[in-house]
Design a protein around this motif. Sequence first.
Motif, PDB file in Angstrom:
ATOM      1  N   UNK A  22       0.750  -0.978  -0.104  1.00 49.98           N
ATOM      2  CA  UNK A  22      -0.019  -0.005   0.293  1.00 49.98           C
ATOM      3  C   UNK A  22       0.954   1.204   0.150  1.00 49.98           C
ATOM      4  N   UNK A  23       1.896   1.311   0.709  1.00 51.05           N
ATOM      5  CA  UNK A  23       2.792   2.495   0.683  1.00 51.05           C
ATOM      6  C   UNK A  23       3.511   2.578  -0.515  1.00 51.05           C
ATOM      7  N   UNK A  24       3.640   1.528  -1.170  1.00 50.28           N
ATOM      8  CA  UNK A  24       4.543   1.656  -2.611  1.00 50.28           C
ATOM      9  C   UNK A  24       3.497   2.101  -3.481  1.00 50.28           C
ATOM     10  N   UNK A  25       2.069   1.563  -3.449  1.00 46.34           N
ATOM     11  CA  UNK A  25       1.009   2.156  -4.316  1.00 46.34           C
ATOM     12  C   UNK A  25       0.643   3.460  -4.179  1.00 46.34           C
ATOM     13  N   UNK A  26       0.769   3.932  -2.987  1.00 41.32           N
ATOM     14  CA  UNK A  26       0.723   5.320  -2.852  1.00 41.32           C
ATOM     15  C   UNK A  26       1.536   6.170  -3.014  1.00 41.32           C
ATOM     16  N   UNK A  27       2.895   5.725  -3.138  1.00 41.40           N
ATOM     17  CA  UNK A  27       3.969   6.623  -3.891  1.00 41.40           C
ATOM     18  C   UNK A  27       3.774   6.751  -5.121  1.00 41.40           C
ATOM     19  N   UNK A  28       3.440   5.651  -5.931  1.00 39.15           N
ATOM     20  CA  UNK A  28       3.312   5.752  -7.173  1.00 39.15           C
ATOM     21  C   UNK A  28       2.099   6.527  -7.910  1.00 39.15           C
ATOM     22  N   UNK A  29       1.053   6.366  -7.200  1.00 39.35           N
ATOM     23  CA  UNK A  29      -0.307   6.759  -7.444  1.00 39.35           C
ATOM     24  C   UNK A  29      -0.831   7.909  -6.968  1.00 39.35           C
ATOM     25  N   UNK A  30      -0.255   8.207  -5.734  1.00 43.20           N
ATOM     26  CA  UNK A  30      -0.784   9.454  -4.886  1.00 43.20           C
ATOM     27  C   UNK A  30      -2.069   9.220  -4.390  1.00 43.20           C
TER      28      UNK A  30
END
Length: 562
Positions: free
Chosen positions: A249-257
């Motif tokens: 989820x943290x990686x997804x947030x970093x890439x997607x906002x």
Amino acid sequence: MPVENFEELRARAGKWLSIDALPLWLDRGYDEKLGLFHEKLDFSGRPLEALPRRLMVQCRQLYVLAHLSLRGMRDSRALIDRTWEQVLQRFYRKDLPHRWAFSIGADGEVHDSKCDSYTLAFLLFALAWLYRLKPDPSYLALADEIFAVLEGPLAASKGGVIDALPRPDEFLRQNPTMHLLEACLALYESAGRPQDLSRARVLHANFSAHMLWRAHAALPEQHDDTWNAESITDSWYEPGHHFEWVWLLRRFSMLSGVKVDDDVRILLSRAEREGIDTDGFAIERVDILNGARMDSRRSWGTCEYLKACAAEAEATPANAKVWQDKAAGALSALHGGFLSVELPGLWRDRIDEGGQTLSIDVPASSLYHFVFALMECERVFGRILRSSTNSGLDKTPALFLDRDGVINIDTHYPSKPEDITFVDGAGDVIQLAQSLGYKVVVVSNQSGIARGYASEAQVLSLHRWMAARLQERGAHVDAWYHCPFHDEAKSVSYQYKDHFDRKPNPGMILRAALDLNIDLGRSLLIGDNESDVLAASNAGVRGHLFKGANLHEFAQPLVEKV
């Protein structure tokens, strides 16, 4: 279990991986006859040759080789090419309805032809890393073919994927969907294709809306066909998967906002309270409704907790020290509980609550977890990163700078702020480089750590202080890397002959390129020693020797020339 010095724990884990584990698994763990990796070794290091070879294991090992090649630990491109050729020859079968076999026998023929979504997710993950290592369009063409299966016959009616065809039972499981999200993110980071991030958004939305059981702060392992767990009689969660989702989820947030703070908080709240025992291990499972625990431990769960600690330290810098202390506990547990075996490079994959071995062999599949966790630990805790740095998807050039003798006057192992006098023009050239679109990265041999002149924590603290002083002058360094290893180290944790990060080896440069998406062909390095210039050459970067005086006057024509 006592917690050791965190930096030395990290160093010792890195040594175990590069000196013990990787050589062992590339030698005894590789089947020269088939050109594939063995499924398991016994505790004496002998391969269990009669076992079928799963495609998933080959994909995990290909990821390991690609990641560590990019990292500069060992160049395994030739072995990757050979293994991938055999994967295509033996697992990719046009006579199968969905092309990819689940496993082959020791004779090289198909052993299990089922179409398995968990396996295909790891195949996509491997393709992402192979493409990052060598951007061959055929990897992406294969990925699209695999997505057609995952989004067609393997698609669950309410989102995500079913387990396999033929279907083993009526349940949906979170695990294949989780790894499909992991693969989509890896593909997006490697190739920058918008459709892969779009897929990740859909998978995340399904997780957030349907899979996470908020009322009980748990992610059930099994669901019905509508992703409803309430109808499941035996409902449990695995703390390791909570932690794995936190990292994702943290990686997804970093890439997607997309904001994920609430879901991360839910996942951590119960898994940390119930799922980490007093020795720092992640236990196997917890019953969601009555809290009954299975207190045995698997190595992968503790690896995933280490990844979650790194992800939280990166996402919440104000709490980084708290997460570093938790990561230290997880690293100590890995060392004491799983890596303490007679033959270095092997591990105990499962132990009971008293620390006794439950596993009867050593599965190759776990190496993926160790490598992923240790690389994330190194990436987050083993450097100083400018908090506003966003590596992005477009490669950018970098100005690499040695530290002592280039940024600051070399006073023989400086380790405290009072030891630092900045070289004339250092701040100016950093400002100039960034105005021209370069990232600025410090890469510094720091054998003073190994020799006992300073601790690694002191050096990291000094780099924070130097970064702050330069930033006050408007000179923003994007990242600081250092190599603490030397063959004459006082501490065995830092004793390493010719470490791949120690210049003239290119490891720090390659590591920065991987972390920050740097275009090495358009980059340059300035150092004050021939080993700096050699390191640059070994990484494919133009190197220049600085002999003192004003750094801006020396570097201006070099950075403006590009």
